[in-house]
Design a protein around this motif. Structure first.
Motif, PDB file in Angstrom:
ATOM      1  N   ALA A 106       0.736  -1.178   0.064  1.00  0.00           N
ATOM      2  CA  ALA A 106       0.090   0.170   0.029  1.00  0.00           C
ATOM      3  C   ALA A 106       1.052   1.117   0.041  1.00  0.00           C
ATOM      4  N   GLY A 107       1.896   1.071   0.969  1.00  0.00           N
ATOM      5  CA  GLY A 107       2.643   2.603   1.005  1.00  0.00           C
ATOM      6  C   GLY A 107       3.652   2.763  -0.350  1.00  0.00           C
ATOM      7  N   GLN A 108       3.806   1.443  -1.001  1.00  0.00           N
ATOM      8  CA  GLN A 108       4.643   1.424  -2.181  1.00  0.00           C
ATOM      9  C   GLN A 108       3.852   2.158  -3.448  1.00  0.00           C
ATOM     10  N   VAL A 109       2.727   1.745  -3.549  1.00  0.00           N
ATOM     11  CA  VAL A 109       1.996   2.070  -4.601  1.00  0.00           C
ATOM     12  C   VAL A 109       1.439   3.572  -4.383  1.00  0.00           C
ATOM     13  N   ILE A 110       1.179   3.945  -3.254  1.00  0.00           N
ATOM     14  CA  ILE A 110       0.969   5.314  -2.779  1.00  0.00           C
ATOM     15  C   ILE A 110       1.948   6.379  -3.240  1.00  0.00           C
TER      16      ILE A 110
ATOM     17  N   ARG B 221      17.437   3.652  -0.901  1.00  0.00           N
ATOM     18  CA  ARG B 221      16.634   4.357  -1.906  1.00  0.00           C
ATOM     19  C   ARG B 221      16.811   4.074  -3.185  1.00  0.00           C
ATOM     20  N   LYS B 222      17.919   3.000  -3.701  1.00  0.00           N
ATOM     21  CA  LYS B 222      17.805   2.689  -4.992  1.00  0.00           C
ATOM     22  C   LYS B 222      16.900   1.773  -5.242  1.00  0.00           C
ATOM     23  N   ALA B 223      16.718   0.818  -4.197  1.00  0.00           N
ATOM     24  CA  ALA B 223      15.880  -0.326  -4.263  1.00  0.00           C
ATOM     25  C   ALA B 223      14.474   0.250  -4.520  1.00  0.00           C
ATOM     26  N   VAL B 224      14.180   1.230  -3.571  1.00  0.00           N
ATOM     27  CA  VAL B 224      12.757   1.728  -3.419  1.00  0.00           C
ATOM     28  C   VAL B 224      12.695   2.181  -4.691  1.00  0.00           C
ATOM     29  N   GLU B 225      13.570   3.046  -5.627  1.00  0.00           N
ATOM     30  CA  GLU B 225      13.077   3.663  -6.738  1.00  0.00           C
ATOM     31  C   GLU B 225      12.813   2.711  -7.915  1.00  0.00           C
ATOM     32  N   GLN B 226      13.716   1.421  -7.650  1.00  0.00           N
ATOM     33  CA  GLN B 226      13.386   0.407  -8.646  1.00  0.00           C
ATOM     34  C   GLN B 226      12.054  -0.141  -8.580  1.00  0.00           C
TER      35      GLN B 226
ATOM     36  N   GLU C   4       9.107  -0.189 -11.453  1.00  0.00           N
ATOM     37  CA  GLU C   4       8.113  -1.238 -11.892  1.00  0.00           C
ATOM     38  C   GLU C   4       6.763  -1.195 -11.489  1.00  0.00           C
ATOM     39  N   THR C   5       6.290  -0.503 -10.440  1.00  0.00           N
ATOM     40  CA  THR C   5       4.919  -0.127  -9.918  1.00  0.00           C
ATOM     41  C   THR C   5       4.328   0.691 -10.940  1.00  0.00           C
ATOM     42  N   GLN C   6       5.094   1.735 -11.291  1.00  0.00           N
ATOM     43  CA  GLN C   6       4.457   2.474 -12.615  1.00  0.00           C
ATOM     44  C   GLN C   6       4.302   1.799 -13.944  1.00  0.00           C
ATOM     45  N   ARG C   7       5.051   0.762 -14.077  1.00  0.00           N
ATOM     46  CA  ARG C   7       4.991   0.113 -15.134  1.00  0.00           C
ATOM     47  C   ARG C   7       4.063  -0.842 -15.304  1.00  0.00           C
TER      48      ARG C   7
ATOM     49  N   TYR D 247       0.597  -1.661 -10.597  1.00  0.00           N
ATOM     50  CA  TYR D 247       0.232  -2.229  -9.140  1.00  0.00           C
ATOM     51  C   TYR D 247       1.540  -2.583  -8.530  1.00  0.00           C
ATOM     52  N   ALA D 248       1.771  -2.177  -7.219  1.00  0.00           N
ATOM     53  CA  ALA D 248       3.032  -2.469  -6.391  1.00  0.00           C
ATOM     54  C   ALA D 248       3.078  -4.098  -5.969  1.00  0.00           C
ATOM     55  N   PHE D 249       4.238  -4.441  -5.931  1.00  0.00           N
ATOM     56  CA  PHE D 249       4.605  -6.088  -5.505  1.00  0.00           C
ATOM     57  C   PHE D 249       5.664  -6.132  -4.286  1.00  0.00           C
ATOM     58  N   ASN D 250       5.223  -6.659  -3.321  1.00  0.00           N
ATOM     59  CA  ASN D 250       6.038  -6.729  -2.151  1.00  0.00           C
ATOM     60  C   ASN D 250       6.245  -8.202  -1.774  1.00  0.00           C
ATOM     61  N   PRO D 251       7.511  -8.893  -2.361  1.00  0.00           N
ATOM     62  CA  PRO D 251       7.776 -10.156  -2.330  1.00  0.00           C
ATOM     63  C   PRO D 251       8.457 -10.422  -0.919  1.00  0.00           C
ATOM     64  N   GLY D 252       7.476 -10.335   0.110  1.00  0.00           N
ATOM     65  CA  GLY D 252       8.293 -10.675   1.510  1.00  0.00           C
ATOM     66  C   GLY D 252       9.509  -9.813   1.890  1.00  0.00           C
ATOM     67  N   LEU D 253       9.087  -8.570   1.720  1.00  0.00           N
ATOM     68  CA  LEU D 253      10.256  -7.653   1.975  1.00  0.00           C
ATOM     69  C   LEU D 253      10.333  -7.238   3.504  1.00  0.00           C
TER      70      LEU D 253
END
Length: 255
Positions: A141-145, A173-178, A182-185, A188-194
């Protein structure tokens, strides 16, 4: 004036710390840690808030939200609460997927989970629950917002927040920006067990009438339920419901 602002900010942080531990309650020490305050300062503020009815203390010494917070929240609900509109979307998502579905709202630089609807699959993730807060950029949720804020706001937020302090290298930061890219592409956002290993999730933004991402719908569950061959279908269902909920919220707020 600056001192007054600091006191108000501290009170806000303490109240949020208490809210994150509802309904069980929180110790003074834990509330102080969550609010970034020394224990004596947290205790003084909690006692003052208790006198105003904004917090209660249990016989075991744990702090809980008080009756005045309910009254204040009830008064504000007519303008701010749209969680009742999310119920139908959450039920459809949980029934269609078997996963737990959630509705979260943006509150400043955080998201707060407002509503949960459990699916039929017997093994569930318990990372999310009503009242839990995460910084923007954390959890689906926080990632997609964060991903759908204006580019300047994204940059300013990442300049001001070091998510690695609490969430480790996966939130550099670099990982969040990546993940934002990917979310914009994919939409939707994807959280693989982070946050918790094995607990995966996806999230879709819900927009207000100004096309600002103010809420999110998300699905969470164990890792194999979000595998590559199933995730596109989960994302499609989630985006469909998020789009429908955005429209319903706009209609509701225009009345």
């Amino acid at each position: 004036m600056q001192a007054s602002h600091q006191v108000v900010a501290r009170i806000g942080r303490v109240l949020r710390a208490v809210s994150q531990h509802e309904p069980d309650g929180v110790t003074t020490t834990a509330a102080g840690v969550a609010a970034d305050l020394a224990r004596p300062t947290a205790h003084r503020l909690l006692v003052a808030l208790q006198q105003e009815g904004l917090v209660d203390r249990t016989p075991a010494g744990l702090w809980q939200l008080g009756p005045e917070t309910f009254l204040l929240g009830s008064a504000a609900a007519a303008r701010y609460d749209v969680s009742h509109l999310a119920g139908a979307s959450l039920r459809r998502l949980s029934e269609a997927t078997g996963e737990s579905a959630f509705f979260s709202a943006r509150r400043g630089d955080e998201t707060i989970c407002l509503v949960r609807e459990d699916g039929s699959f017997p093994i569930r993730s318990h990372v999310l629950h009503e009242g839990i807060r995460f910084p923007l950029g954390v959890a689906s949720a926080g990632q997609v917002i964060l991903s759908y804020l204006p580019e300047r706001e994204i940059t300013d937020y990442l300049d001001d927040h070091d998510l690695t302090e609490r969430y480790g290298a996966t939130h550099a930061r670099k990982a969040v920006e990546q993940r934002i890219a990917e979310t914009q592409r994919q939409g939707y956002a994807f959280n693989p067990g982070l946050i918790v290993r094995g607990s995966w999730g996806i999230g879709a933004a819900v927009f207000d009438s100004d096309e600002s991402p103010q809420w999110a719908l998300s699905l969470t569950g164990i890792d194999h339920r979000f595998a590559d061959d199933r995730r596109p279908e989960l994302g499609r269902l989630l985006l469909q419901e998020a789009h429908d909920l955005s429209r319903r919220i706009r209609r509701f707020r225009s009345q």
